[in-house]
Design a protein around this motif. Sequence first.
Motif, mmCIF file in Angstrom:
data_model
loop_
_atom_site.group_PDB
_atom_site.id
_atom_site.type_symbol
_atom_site.label_atom_id
_atom_site.label_comp_id
_atom_site.label_asym_id
_atom_site.label_seq_id
_atom_site.Cartn_x
_atom_site.Cartn_y
_atom_site.Cartn_z
ATOM 1 N N SER A 24 0.884 -1.308 -0.014
ATOM 2 C CA SER A 24 -0.035 -0.005 -0.043
ATOM 3 C C SER A 24 0.884 1.249 0.116
ATOM 4 C CB SER A 24 -0.722 -0.003 1.139
ATOM 5 O OG SER A 24 -0.040 -0.052 2.442
ATOM 6 N N PHE A 25 2.116 1.052 0.079
ATOM 7 C CA PHE A 25 3.015 2.335 0.158
ATOM 8 C C PHE A 25 2.973 2.989 -1.123
ATOM 9 C CE2 PHE A 25 6.765 4.959 -0.259
ATOM 10 C CZ PHE A 25 6.704 5.592 1.084
ATOM 11 N N PRO A 26 2.479 4.260 -1.529
ATOM 12 C CA PRO A 26 2.150 4.909 -2.659
ATOM 13 C C PRO A 26 3.562 5.315 -3.309
ATOM 14 C CG PRO A 26 1.904 6.660 -0.879
ATOM 15 C CD PRO A 26 2.103 5.204 -0.107
ATOM 16 N N TRP A 27 3.883 4.797 -4.409
ATOM 17 C CA TRP A 27 5.037 5.259 -5.285
ATOM 18 C C TRP A 27 4.420 5.883 -6.662
ATOM 19 C CZ3 TRP A 27 9.732 5.682 -3.507
ATOM 20 C CH2 TRP A 27 10.091 4.700 -2.770
ATOM 21 N N TYR A 28 4.776 6.887 -7.068
ATOM 22 C CA TYR A 28 4.182 7.701 -8.032
ATOM 23 C C TYR A 28 5.341 7.801 -9.262
ATOM 24 C CZ TYR A 28 1.049 9.154 -4.789
ATOM 25 O OH TYR A 28 0.055 9.061 -3.629
ATOM 26 N N PHE A 32 10.927 11.263 -15.823
ATOM 27 C CA PHE A 32 12.269 11.771 -15.754
ATOM 28 C C PHE A 32 12.761 11.727 -14.435
ATOM 29 C CE2 PHE A 32 9.412 15.601 -14.821
ATOM 30 C CZ PHE A 32 10.036 16.043 -13.538
ATOM 31 N N LYS A 33 14.175 12.033 -14.324
ATOM 32 C CA LYS A 33 14.899 12.132 -13.002
ATOM 33 C C LYS A 33 15.084 13.372 -12.618
ATOM 34 C CE LYS A 33 16.639 7.368 -12.938
ATOM 35 N NZ LYS A 33 17.898 6.432 -13.183
ATOM 36 N N VAL A 34 15.722 14.228 -13.561
ATOM 37 C CA VAL A 34 16.437 15.489 -13.310
ATOM 38 C C VAL A 34 15.637 16.482 -14.003
ATOM 39 C CG1 VAL A 34 18.585 16.954 -13.184
ATOM 40 C CG2 VAL A 34 18.718 14.475 -12.868
ATOM 41 N N GLN A 42 11.657 7.284 -13.125
ATOM 42 C CA GLN A 42 11.601 6.653 -11.884
ATOM 43 C C GLN A 42 10.486 6.729 -11.259
ATOM 44 O OE1 GLN A 42 14.628 8.674 -9.778
ATOM 45 N NE2 GLN A 42 13.448 10.740 -9.526
ATOM 46 N N PHE A 43 10.261 6.217 -10.007
ATOM 47 C CA PHE A 43 9.231 6.235 -9.316
ATOM 48 C C PHE A 43 9.373 7.125 -7.742
ATOM 49 C CE2 PHE A 43 8.554 2.538 -11.567
ATOM 50 C CZ PHE A 43 7.127 2.410 -12.096
ATOM 51 N N TYR A 44 8.834 7.894 -7.263
ATOM 52 C CA TYR A 44 9.013 8.709 -6.363
ATOM 53 C C TYR A 44 7.923 8.759 -5.036
ATOM 54 C CZ TYR A 44 5.917 12.557 -7.885
ATOM 55 O OH TYR A 44 4.947 13.390 -8.036
ATOM 56 N N HIS A 45 8.441 9.281 -4.152
ATOM 57 C CA HIS A 45 7.536 9.620 -3.132
ATOM 58 C C HIS A 45 7.771 10.858 -2.495
ATOM 59 C CE1 HIS A 45 4.205 8.573 -0.010
ATOM 60 N NE2 HIS A 45 5.040 9.213 0.795
#
Length: 156
Positions: A24-28, A32-34, A42-45
């Motif tokens: 259930s941890f939300p990764w978005y 792009f990276k930079v 990438q995926f980010y939180h």
Amino acid sequence: MQIKDNFLSKEEFNQLNKTFHLASFPWYFIPFKVQPDDDYYQFYHLFVAKGKVHSKYYDILHPLLTKLEAKKILRIKANLTLKQATNTSSEMHIDFKDCKTSIFYLNSNNGYTQFERGDKIISKENRVVVFDSNLKHCAVDCTDTKYRIVINFNYL
């Protein structure tokens, strides 16, 4: 630049790591990276942006923030990159000017953080690197595990 291994206690690290691996941890996804046209993804939180909390998971970072002695948080963002065929690097960049940047590594793999001046910090679980935010650096993807997770802290 400071590199500290076993930064958190085993218990603190296991709790933090467990949270990042919850289904259930939300990764978005971000394409792009930079910069928007850098042709990576990438995926980010996002935990904190512009000093404002954006995540209900913010409290899991308390042990890290205490040990980093962060007084004012500019941004905290976790990045998850997937295994690649080669150790591909993002563009050299700085996150913010004139503050501290710390990168906390959640898993061990052959990915790393490369600095323009030549330093190479291997991704090792429960390791943190603390450096002047004006040092250009880039992320290098892993090839030996399914993913690489880091948490980036920008703070005063």
